[in-house]
Design a protein around this motif. Structure first.
Motif, mmCIF file in Angstrom:
data_model
loop_
_atom_site.group_PDB
_atom_site.id
_atom_site.type_symbol
_atom_site.label_atom_id
_atom_site.label_comp_id
_atom_site.label_asym_id
_atom_site.label_seq_id
_atom_site.Cartn_x
_atom_site.Cartn_y
_atom_site.Cartn_z
ATOM 1 N N SER A 24 -24.524 2.938 66.458
ATOM 2 C CA SER A 24 -25.278 4.073 65.940
ATOM 3 C C SER A 24 -26.167 3.652 64.766
ATOM 4 O O SER A 24 -26.086 2.533 64.271
ATOM 5 N N ASN A 25 -26.993 4.539 64.343
ATOM 6 C CA ASN A 25 -27.884 4.339 63.197
ATOM 7 C C ASN A 25 -28.889 3.218 63.404
ATOM 8 O O ASN A 25 -29.354 2.616 62.443
ATOM 9 N N GLY A 26 -29.219 2.917 64.654
ATOM 10 C CA GLY A 26 -30.232 1.901 64.918
ATOM 11 C C GLY A 26 -29.768 0.477 64.717
ATOM 12 O O GLY A 26 -30.580 -0.433 64.690
ATOM 13 N N ILE A 27 -28.471 0.261 64.593
ATOM 14 C CA ILE A 27 -27.948 -1.087 64.407
ATOM 15 C C ILE A 27 -27.483 -1.605 65.759
ATOM 16 O O ILE A 27 -26.633 -0.995 66.408
ATOM 17 N N GLU A 28 -28.042 -2.728 66.173
ATOM 18 C CA GLU A 28 -27.598 -3.388 67.389
ATOM 19 C C GLU A 28 -26.728 -4.568 66.986
ATOM 20 O O GLU A 28 -26.871 -5.105 65.895
ATOM 21 N N TYR A 29 -25.827 -4.952 67.895
ATOM 22 C CA TYR A 29 -24.970 -6.089 67.567
ATOM 23 C C TYR A 29 -24.511 -6.810 68.819
ATOM 24 O O TYR A 29 -24.555 -6.277 69.920
ATOM 25 N N ILE A 30 -24.074 -8.025 68.592
ATOM 26 C CA ILE A 30 -23.474 -8.855 69.622
ATOM 27 C C ILE A 30 -22.313 -9.592 68.961
ATOM 28 O O ILE A 30 -22.383 -9.939 67.785
ATOM 29 N N THR A 31 -21.232 -9.783 69.700
ATOM 30 C CA THR A 31 -20.057 -10.460 69.172
ATOM 31 C C THR A 31 -19.879 -11.787 69.896
ATOM 32 O O THR A 31 -20.073 -11.867 71.103
ATOM 33 N N SER A 32 -19.503 -12.804 69.147
ATOM 34 C CA SER A 32 -19.339 -14.145 69.681
ATOM 35 C C SER A 32 -17.925 -14.652 69.407
ATOM 36 O O SER A 32 -17.317 -14.305 68.388
ATOM 37 N N ASP A 33 -17.441 -15.489 70.309
ATOM 38 C CA ASP A 33 -16.153 -16.162 70.093
ATOM 39 C C ASP A 33 -16.323 -17.486 69.365
ATOM 40 O O ASP A 33 -15.352 -18.150 69.039
ATOM 41 N N SER A 34 -17.568 -17.888 69.112
ATOM 42 C CA SER A 34 -17.833 -19.128 68.376
ATOM 43 C C SER A 34 -17.492 -18.929 66.907
ATOM 44 O O SER A 34 -17.335 -17.805 66.439
ATOM 45 N N THR A 35 -17.405 -20.022 66.171
ATOM 46 C CA THR A 35 -17.103 -19.931 64.739
ATOM 47 C C THR A 35 -18.314 -19.414 63.971
ATOM 48 O O THR A 35 -19.455 -19.475 64.450
ATOM 49 N N PHE A 36 -18.062 -18.945 62.777
ATOM 50 C CA PHE A 36 -19.135 -18.478 61.896
ATOM 51 C C PHE A 36 -20.170 -19.584 61.686
ATOM 52 O O PHE A 36 -21.376 -19.332 61.764
ATOM 53 N N GLU A 37 -19.701 -20.805 61.453
ATOM 54 C CA GLU A 37 -20.606 -21.931 61.216
ATOM 55 C C GLU A 37 -21.453 -22.231 62.447
ATOM 56 O O GLU A 37 -22.656 -22.476 62.328
ATOM 57 N N GLN A 38 -20.819 -22.207 63.628
ATOM 58 C CA GLN A 38 -21.567 -22.468 64.863
ATOM 59 C C GLN A 38 -22.636 -21.404 65.094
ATOM 60 O O GLN A 38 -23.774 -21.718 65.438
ATOM 61 N N VAL A 39 -22.268 -20.149 64.924
ATOM 62 C CA VAL A 39 -23.220 -19.059 65.134
ATOM 63 C C VAL A 39 -24.371 -19.175 64.138
ATOM 64 O O VAL A 39 -25.538 -19.010 64.513
ATOM 65 N N SER A 40 -24.066 -19.488 62.892
ATOM 66 C CA SER A 40 -25.112 -19.638 61.875
ATOM 67 C C SER A 40 -26.072 -20.773 62.230
ATOM 68 O O SER A 40 -27.300 -20.605 62.146
ATOM 69 N N GLU A 41 -25.524 -21.902 62.642
ATOM 70 C CA GLU A 41 -26.370 -23.046 63.042
ATOM 71 C C GLU A 41 -27.212 -22.697 64.260
ATOM 72 O O GLU A 41 -28.406 -23.015 64.326
ATOM 73 N N GLN A 42 -26.587 -22.045 65.230
ATOM 74 C CA GLN A 42 -27.308 -21.674 66.453
ATOM 75 C C GLN A 42 -28.358 -20.605 66.175
ATOM 76 O O GLN A 42 -29.405 -20.569 66.822
ATOM 77 N N LEU A 43 -28.112 -19.743 65.202
ATOM 78 C CA LEU A 43 -29.114 -18.738 64.821
ATOM 79 C C LEU A 43 -30.334 -19.435 64.225
ATOM 80 O O LEU A 43 -31.474 -19.110 64.582
ATOM 81 N N ASN A 44 -30.103 -20.379 63.335
ATOM 82 C CA ASN A 44 -31.230 -21.143 62.776
ATOM 83 C C ASN A 44 -32.047 -21.798 63.883
ATOM 84 O O ASN A 44 -33.278 -21.748 63.870
ATOM 85 N N ALA A 45 -31.365 -22.408 64.852
ATOM 86 C CA ALA A 45 -32.059 -23.077 65.959
ATOM 87 C C ALA A 45 -32.814 -22.074 66.826
ATOM 88 O O ALA A 45 -33.950 -22.326 67.242
ATOM 89 N N ALA A 46 -32.209 -20.921 67.100
ATOM 90 C CA ALA A 46 -32.853 -19.900 67.933
ATOM 91 C C ALA A 46 -34.092 -19.332 67.248
ATOM 92 O O ALA A 46 -35.113 -19.079 67.902
ATOM 93 N N LEU A 47 -34.033 -19.134 65.937
ATOM 94 C CA LEU A 47 -35.196 -18.642 65.201
ATOM 95 C C LEU A 47 -36.339 -19.639 65.299
ATOM 96 O O LEU A 47 -37.495 -19.270 65.557
ATOM 97 N N ASP A 48 -36.001 -20.906 65.102
ATOM 98 C CA ASP A 48 -37.004 -21.969 65.191
ATOM 99 C C ASP A 48 -37.608 -22.032 66.592
ATOM 100 O O ASP A 48 -38.823 -22.126 66.753
ATOM 101 N N GLU A 49 -36.757 -21.943 67.595
ATOM 102 C CA GLU A 49 -37.216 -22.015 68.986
ATOM 103 C C GLU A 49 -38.177 -20.874 69.324
ATOM 104 O O GLU A 49 -39.121 -21.057 70.081
ATOM 105 N N LYS A 50 -37.952 -19.698 68.750
ATOM 106 C CA LYS A 50 -38.807 -18.533 69.013
ATOM 107 C C LYS A 50 -40.038 -18.503 68.098
ATOM 108 O O LYS A 50 -40.834 -17.580 68.171
ATOM 109 N N GLY A 51 -40.182 -19.505 67.230
ATOM 110 C CA GLY A 51 -41.343 -19.548 66.351
ATOM 111 C C GLY A 51 -41.282 -18.558 65.202
ATOM 112 O O GLY A 51 -42.306 -18.192 64.631
ATOM 113 N N LEU A 52 -40.072 -18.149 64.836
ATOM 114 C CA LEU A 52 -39.893 -17.217 63.725
ATOM 115 C C LEU A 52 -39.634 -18.003 62.447
ATOM 116 O O LEU A 52 -38.941 -19.017 62.469
#
Length: 151
Positions: A24-52
């Motif tokens: 609700s309230n316009g917040i979208e989310y996704i849950t991962s079984d990966s570790t916090f560190e893995q998700v953070s690293e993969q987020l950095n890579a995904a942002l870079d890959e998308k040109g953000l």
């Protein structure tokens, strides 16, 4: 035998695939079984890959610890693309309150959760409906980034 292998592969994929949901309230989310560190690293890579452009990362856990407080691993990633954000701000300057876009990564009892504001919510909040903005494209990019990070 072939059917058994396909079922096993399908079951494995279902267990490994991140769960996407809208809140609700316009917040979208996704849950991962990966570790916090893995998700953070993969987020950095995904942002870079998308040109953000990653503008900043705020480590809320460290900020809490610096003040004698405890917080599960939590970070806010602030990122954007001026070619997308600028037209939104030209349409309605108040959207600068919510841009650049943010994605929160935080450890919960259900796994590591990535959360972000739905572009449609921002459009409604700031009265952007009359402007010709690619909100569906933005929503798709945000979901793609989150899904890549959650793998």
């Amino acid at each position: 035998m072939h059917l058994l292998r396909m079922t096993t592969v399908a079951a494995t994929f279902c267990v490994m695939a991140p769960a996407l949901a809208a809140s609700s309230n316009g917040i979208e989310y996704i849950t991962s079984d990966s570790t916090f560190e893995q998700v953070s690293e993969q987020l950095n890579a995904a942002l870079d890959e998308k040109g953000l452009t990653l503008v900043a990362t705020i480590d809320h856990t460290q900020n809490a610890a610096n003040n004698g407080l405890e917080l599960p691993p939590t970070a806010t990633f602030i990122f954007g693309n001026p070619n997308v954000g600028t037209p939104m701000m030209q349409c309605q300057g108040s959207v600068a309150l919510d841009l650049p876009q943010k994605m929160v990564v935080r450890e919960t009892s259900d796994g590591v959760r990535l959360e972000w504001n739905a572009p449609e919510y921002l459009a409604e909040r700031h009265g952007l409906e009359a402007c010709d903005l690619p909100l569906e494209n933005v929503a798709n990019v945000l979901r793609d980034v989150a899904q890549s990070a959650a793998q």
